[in-house]
Design an enzyme around this catalytic site. Structure first.
Site, PDB file in Angstrom:
ATOM      1  CG  HIS A  49      -2.038   0.768   1.215  1.00 41.87           C
ATOM      2  ND1 HIS A  49      -3.675  -0.182   1.012  1.00 41.87           N
ATOM      3  CD2 HIS A  49      -2.953   1.945   0.999  1.00 41.87           C
ATOM      4  CE1 HIS A  49      -4.573   0.687   0.705  1.00 41.87           C
ATOM      5  NE2 HIS A  49      -3.798   2.443   1.001  1.00 41.87           N
ATOM      6  CG  PHE A 107       6.573  16.584  -2.001  1.00 39.09           C
ATOM      7  CD1 PHE A 107       5.113  15.843  -2.972  1.00 39.09           C
ATOM      8  CD2 PHE A 107       6.927  15.484  -1.346  1.00 39.09           C
ATOM      9  CE1 PHE A 107       5.085  14.713  -2.664  1.00 39.09           C
ATOM     10  CE2 PHE A 107       6.708  14.108  -1.402  1.00 39.09           C
ATOM     11  CZ  PHE A 107       6.149  13.301  -1.613  1.00 39.09           C
ATOM     12  NE  ARG A 114      13.164  11.834   7.996  1.00 40.34           N
ATOM     13  CZ  ARG A 114      13.914  11.366   9.062  1.00 40.34           C
ATOM     14  NH1 ARG A 114      12.989  10.479   9.976  1.00 40.34           N
ATOM     15  NH2 ARG A 114      14.758  10.499   8.981  1.00 40.34           N
TER      16      ARG A 114
END
Ligand code: DLZ
Length: 214
Positions: A145, A170, A184
């Protein structure tokens, strides 16, 4: 030891985002991490580039796969609304001028041209978006997936930007595990470093790309 500066270097330009209108499309999948990234993007745009908070428009979608479609549809709607508004205002001005000329009152016509049309003042809050940030977090599972969605979202977001002419940032993390995602977004569990919030870079990129010119 650090050999070079990894990550985004400042543009060196004095960018003023105070006239910009920015759309953030964010997912509800992986909400905790996405929320931190959204906050990082917003804080940077407002505090460093003077984007007005009311000119940052938020839209949520279920998952990352939905990001490109939503971005494209909302860009098109904002462009359509704005061209309708311009058409209405210019028709209104035309009609007003016709009426004034019919009364052959040159003084009244001159005054009317100088006074701003109330409808024109609302243009910014309804104007087209200058940039869009798509924010989501994909985390690899045990099936394919992840690979399929990563591919579709990356291609989709690129296409929306090129097809609409509006820069689309993005802001999608593709992580191999939860820890990577947290780090992150500045939510890492290492007591010495919580990691860098990449949303901050996306906010800066949106302003820079919205103002891009030679
Ligand atoms: C289905 C799915 C899976 C498995 N993982 C994620 C993910 O890590 N991050 C994310 O944003 N969305 C995920 N989704 C949902 C898809 O993006 C999408 O919302 C559904 O497939 C419905 O189109």
């Amino acid at each position: 030891m650090t050999i070079f500066h990894k990550g985004l270097t400042a543009s060196g330009k004095n960018l003023d985002g105070s006239s910009l209108r920015i759309l953030i499309v964010r997912t509800r999948w992986n909400d905790k991490v996405v929320e931190a990234l959204v906050q990082g993007a917003k804080d940077t745009m407002v505090n460093q580039y003077h984007v007005a908070p009311q000119n940052i428009v938020m839209q949520s979608v279920p998952g990352a796969y939905e990001l490109p479609f939503a971005a494209q549809r909302l860009i098109q709607q904002s462009q359509q609304r704005s061209s309708n508004l311009i058409a209405n205002v210019s028709e209104g001005v035309h009609n007003l001028m016709d009426d004034l000329m019919a009364e052959s009152s040159e003084k009244a016509a001159a005054e009317a041209v100088q006074s701003p049309n109330p409808a024109a003042g609302s243009a910014k809050s309804n104007g087209p978006f200058d940039a869009v940030i798509c924010i989501g977090v994909l985390i690899k599972g045990s099936t394919m997936h992840f690979e399929y969605i990563c591919e579709a979202v990356t291609q989709g977001i690129t296409r929306v930007g090129l097809d609409t002419g509006v820069p689309v940032i993005f802001g999608v993390l593709a992580c191999l595990d939860d820890q990577q995602a947290l780090e992150r977004a500045g939510l890492g569990t290492n007591p010495n470093s919580k990691g860098h919030n990449h949303g901050e870079d996306w906010g800066a990129a949106a302003v820079e790309m919205a103002l891009l010119k030679l």
